[in-house]
Design a protein around this motif. Sequence first.
Motif, PDB file in Angstrom:
ATOM      1  N   ASP A  75      -5.875  -0.779   1.723  1.00 31.41           N
ATOM      2  CA  ASP A  75      -6.023   0.340   0.798  1.00 31.41           C
ATOM      3  C   ASP A  75      -4.624   0.829   0.439  1.00 31.41           C
ATOM      4  O   ASP A  75      -3.934   1.419   1.260  1.00 31.41           O
TER       5      ASP A  75
ATOM      6  N   ASN B  33     -12.196   2.922   2.630  1.00 28.64           N
ATOM      7  CA  ASN B  33     -11.970   1.623   3.279  1.00 28.64           C
ATOM      8  C   ASN B  33     -12.502   1.596   4.701  1.00 28.64           C
ATOM      9  O   ASN B  33     -12.150   0.717   5.477  1.00 28.64           O
TER      10      ASN B  33
ATOM     11  N   PRO C  29      -5.187   0.985   5.869  1.00 31.34           N
ATOM     12  CA  PRO C  29      -4.439   1.560   4.748  1.00 31.34           C
ATOM     13  C   PRO C  29      -3.003   1.053   4.775  1.00 31.34           C
ATOM     14  O   PRO C  29      -2.469   0.717   5.844  1.00 31.34           O
TER      15      PRO C  29
ATOM     16  N   ASN D 258      -7.782   5.019   8.131  1.00 26.76           N
ATOM     17  CA  ASN D 258      -8.313   4.786   6.793  1.00 26.76           C
ATOM     18  C   ASN D 258      -8.871   6.038   6.136  1.00 26.76           C
ATOM     19  O   ASN D 258      -9.446   6.905   6.795  1.00 26.76           O
TER      20      ASN D 258
END
Length: 403
Positions: free
Chosen positions: A193, A119, A164, A115
């Motif tokens: 994300d 996030n 992500p 991440n």
Amino acid sequence: MSIDRAAIRSWFPTLDSDFAFLENAGGSQVPRMVADAIRDYMLSDYVQIGAGYGQSKRATEVVADAHAFVERFMNAQGVGKVVLGNSTTALINILANAYADIWNPGDEVIVADTNHEANAGPWARLAKQGIVVKTWKIDPSTFGCSLESLTELLTPRTKMVASPHVSNLLGEVVDIKAITDVAHRAGAKVVADGVAFAPHRAIDVAEWGVDWYVYSTYKVYGPHMAALFGRTEAFEELTGPNHFFIPKDAIPYKFELGSISHEGCAGLLALRPYLQYLADSETSDRQTVVKAFEAMEALEAPLKIRLIQYLRTKPEVQIIGLADEGVRSVGTISFVHKRLTSSAIVAEIDSRNMGIRYGHMYAVRLCEALGIDLNEGVVRVSLVHYNTPEEVERLIAAFEEIL
């Protein structure tokens, strides 16, 4: 329709120079009409929304239309709503704080090593309230977080998995649908994300099934804002942080603290003609979004492949990430050098009228997991569809002198 790169670049005033802008992961350039729309809004309808006079009615319509456009952009219509805000970091902090109000000590959140801090940090801070924060560790040999290791971390107390869609340092497109399926089977939700994915491919939250998905509009050819999608049922259990007298079900208003950028909403709407141009479409429907990003991907792919293939010829260069030449990666390519520092390499490129970047890219936890020096980080080149083969060759020629 065949679109040439010169015609595309003519939409972007800042590209009309000798400077090669190769740091797009930090923020993209915008078409002229995006900037014009922001200016025009501020000079004509720069008023508060919700009143009965003409300018206010127009402003109210602009803000509502911007939300509808982003919902269509994310393929969210019919499955959820979109909250607009200042940044991805701000929106995920709002989301994490809302969950803090309903989670209990001992509940769990799983945070991927890969991440961006946007996030990771908001969820990690919940440990102060007794939330168990688990790390979904990266495998340094594959540069990925495996589904098997995620499955091992999930328990009946797991409330959220934060991942992500694309790491802004690694550039790999992960299977967010598979991650969501695994999490949902365990009763957990997923917040993805999409900041590093959104400039390259079409977002499709309906297809992926994610509960939450966020991206930064300023990295997708628009104004400095961000958008958070939430599924209808995900919103239902939360209370947004806006004023107490605003109803809980007043979504997105309940989650849009203060006031969002109304002029930014005008800029978001002005992106529509550019997408229509890329898609060769006269409408601004969902299919136009899909076709526009297909065109972007086709333009970006050969640039990415050329740079990856070149870097692989340099024995002292280590590419950080999968660096797939196919669909499993975007045009974000990071590397370190065995002898040269990242800062020294970037300084040399800067002096040649090209823009790239070095550092940890706010993926500090990822760099620590991979043993990358935080002060130097990686060298990152981030390409998008409006870059050109000539720019990539200029960069390669410079690297040839440096690396």
